[in-house]
Design an enzyme around this catalytic site. Structure first.
Site, PDB file in Angstrom:
ATOM      1  N   PHE A 123      44.268  50.271  28.312  1.00  0.00           N
ATOM      2  CA  PHE A 123      45.021  50.467  29.551  1.00  0.00           C
ATOM      3  C   PHE A 123      45.614  49.116  29.928  1.00  0.00           C
ATOM      4  O   PHE A 123      44.880  48.188  30.281  1.00  0.00           O
ATOM      5  CB  PHE A 123      44.046  50.964  30.629  1.00  0.00           C
ATOM      6  N   ALA A 124      46.935  48.984  29.811  1.00  0.00           N
ATOM      7  CA  ALA A 124      47.582  47.679  29.973  1.00  0.00           C
ATOM      8  C   ALA A 124      48.385  47.635  31.257  1.00  0.00           C
ATOM      9  O   ALA A 124      49.544  48.065  31.303  1.00  0.00           O
ATOM     10  CB  ALA A 124      48.469  47.368  28.769  1.00  0.00           C
ATOM     11  N   THR A 126      47.378  44.847  34.091  1.00  0.00           N
ATOM     12  CA  THR A 126      47.272  43.509  34.677  1.00  0.00           C
ATOM     13  C   THR A 126      48.203  42.513  33.987  1.00  0.00           C
ATOM     14  O   THR A 126      48.364  42.525  32.766  1.00  0.00           O
ATOM     15  CB  THR A 126      45.822  43.011  34.573  1.00  0.00           C
ATOM     16  N   GLY A 131      47.470  41.219  39.632  1.00  0.00           N
ATOM     17  CA  GLY A 131      46.205  41.874  39.348  1.00  0.00           C
ATOM     18  C   GLY A 131      46.081  43.143  40.149  1.00  0.00           C
ATOM     19  O   GLY A 131      46.582  44.205  39.777  1.00  0.00           O
ATOM     20  N   SER A 132      45.417  43.056  41.306  1.00  0.00           N
ATOM     21  CA  SER A 132      45.242  44.224  42.165  1.00  0.00           C
ATOM     22  C   SER A 132      46.561  44.729  42.738  1.00  0.00           C
ATOM     23  O   SER A 132      46.696  45.909  43.059  1.00  0.00           O
ATOM     24  CB  SER A 132      44.279  43.888  43.312  1.00  0.00           C
ATOM     25  N   HIS A 335      11.967  36.815  37.770  1.00  0.00           N
ATOM     26  CA  HIS A 335      11.600  36.303  36.444  1.00  0.00           C
ATOM     27  C   HIS A 335      11.501  34.781  36.406  1.00  0.00           C
ATOM     28  O   HIS A 335      11.011  34.217  35.415  1.00  0.00           O
ATOM     29  CB  HIS A 335      12.618  36.761  35.400  1.00  0.00           C
ATOM     30  N   GLU A 360      39.240  47.407  37.964  1.00  0.00           N
ATOM     31  CA  GLU A 360      39.548  48.755  38.464  1.00  0.00           C
ATOM     32  C   GLU A 360      39.471  48.836  39.987  1.00  0.00           C
ATOM     33  O   GLU A 360      38.981  49.802  40.563  1.00  0.00           O
ATOM     34  CB  GLU A 360      38.650  49.804  37.796  1.00  0.00           C
ATOM     35  N   SER A 363      36.286  44.707  45.030  1.00  0.00           N
ATOM     36  CA  SER A 363      35.550  45.150  46.220  1.00  0.00           C
ATOM     37  C   SER A 363      36.413  45.069  47.474  1.00  0.00           C
ATOM     38  O   SER A 363      36.339  45.939  48.349  1.00  0.00           O
ATOM     39  CB  SER A 363      34.283  44.308  46.397  1.00  0.00           C
TER      40      SER A 363
END
Length: 380
Positions: A123-124, A126, A131-132, A335, A360, A363
């Protein structure tokens, strides 16, 4: 073993529980991690195809992919292997525009290849400066007789360098911003891999260049100018499943933390005897259950239909990836030094889960979707 009690919830049908059992058993035979990343990813695609699981990623006739099945698959795969989840997810996302908007001929040509593992999808969208904000895509596609000519550049493209085709979004100029985009199926041999990109959770990723790439006129998906809607509906279809992957990582982190707490000595007892540790474990379990409820509510809404589920999908993706990151971080903290040591599972999970809050729809974008939907419904 991850908590699977959620499968008794009313969101599911018997076929979903059967899928969860089959995939869990199949994961016991997962191929060993290959030394070469590209080879390993292709091997996982072939392994998933042999189990018949890639059929979940593509449309079956007029039936869209079942989001509950996709979410169960991604949660299960992520629990076992971040790269296996990636290989599965990209077969779906990479071919999603064809499943949702492709012609009968496009579906017949590409979807069986994706489901059988004979074609790796990508899926091209960006770009280096986009970006978003997909409406500002600069890659162009001009009609020249019976062909389209593509010029531009894409970056951070998953499966870049190993894909057999790229669903590419380019500007065709029917209008300004989002109104002037279209989607195309571009064979890999027409695209130049300008650079491979190395990220903290290794998977095939590349910068691509389109240098006067010529493709047939019928390589367009949908109509000219529909690219933005196609991209958004494709992303929305798979958005919930990103949250499911985050939940898979978080469930594994909780199980690793439980196992560690029971054996790690602390004074005359173990970490598990410590009240602070017990509080952290409780918080981790609560965050995971909240994520699962949001994910499978949204997936059920998407499958059953009859309602706009964009807000529910955004909530599921946002909460599960943010909360999952918290759960993994708590497991790493528990840990101690081992948590940041290469080869320890929680260190791997720490790297695996970070990108989910970015791709995708970051946030911040999910918060905008939720808030705008709330404001739209609010009384004046």
């Amino acid at each position: 073993m991850a908590d699977r009690t959620f499968l008794s919830w009313p969101f599911f049908e018997p076929r979903h529980r059967e899928l969860a059992d089959a995939l869990q058993n199949w994961c016991a035979e997962m191929p060993a991690e290959a030394a070469d990343l590209d080879e390993g990813c292709r091997s996982l695609v072939e392994w998933l195809a042999r189990g018949g699981f890639l059929k979940l990623c593509v449309a079956d006739g007029e039936r869209r992919p079942d989001v509950r099945s996709l979410a169960i698959a991604r949660e299960t795969l992520a629990y076992h292997s971040g790269l296996a989840d990636f290989a599965f997810a990209m077969q779906g996302l990479g071919s999603g525009a064809i499943s949702l908007f492709g012609t009968i001929e496009q579906k017949r040509e590409w979807l069986p290849k994706v489901a059988s593992g004979r074609a790796v999808a990508a899926f091209a969208m960006t770009e280096p400066t986009c970006g978003s904000d997909a409406a500002n895509i600069a890659t162009s596609a001009l009609r020249d007789g019976n062909e389209w000519v593509l010029v531009g550049e894409k970056t951070y493209i998953s499966n870049g360098g190993i894909a057999d085709f790229y669903v590419t979004f380019a500007r065709t100029g029917e209008g300004e911003g989002s109104r002037g985009l279209s989607a195309f199926i571009v064979p890999a041999e027409a695209v130049q891999v300008a650079e491979r990109i190395d990220v903290i959770a290794p998977h095939p990723l590349a910068r691509l260049t389109y240098d006067n790439v010529r493709i047939p006129a019928d390589a367009i998906i949908g109509e000219p100018g529909e690219g933005f809607r196609i991209s958004m509906e494709t992303l929305n279809l798979f958005r919930v499943t990103v949250g499911a992957a985050g939940l898979g990582f978080a469930r594994r982190a909780l199980d690793e933390a439980l196992g560690w707490a029971k054996v790690r000595r602390l004074g005359s007892g173990t970490l598990a005897d410590n009240a602070v540790t017990q509080a952290k474990l409780a918080d981790m379990a609560m965050l995971n259950d909240a994520s699962a409820l949001l994910i499978y509510r949204a997936a059920w809404q998407q499958d059953v239909g009859g309602t706009d589920n964009r807000r529910a999908a955004a909530m599921a993706k946002l909460h599960a990836t943010e909360a999952g990151s918290q759960v993994v971080d708590m497991a790493v903290q528990m840990h101690g030094g081992a948590g940041v040591t290469r080869g320890v599972k929680v260190e791997e999970l720490y790297r695996d889960i970070r990108a989910l809050r970015i791709y995708e729809g970051a946030s911040e974008v999910q918060r905008q979707i939720i808030a705008r939907d709330l404001l739209k419904e609010a009384l004046p």
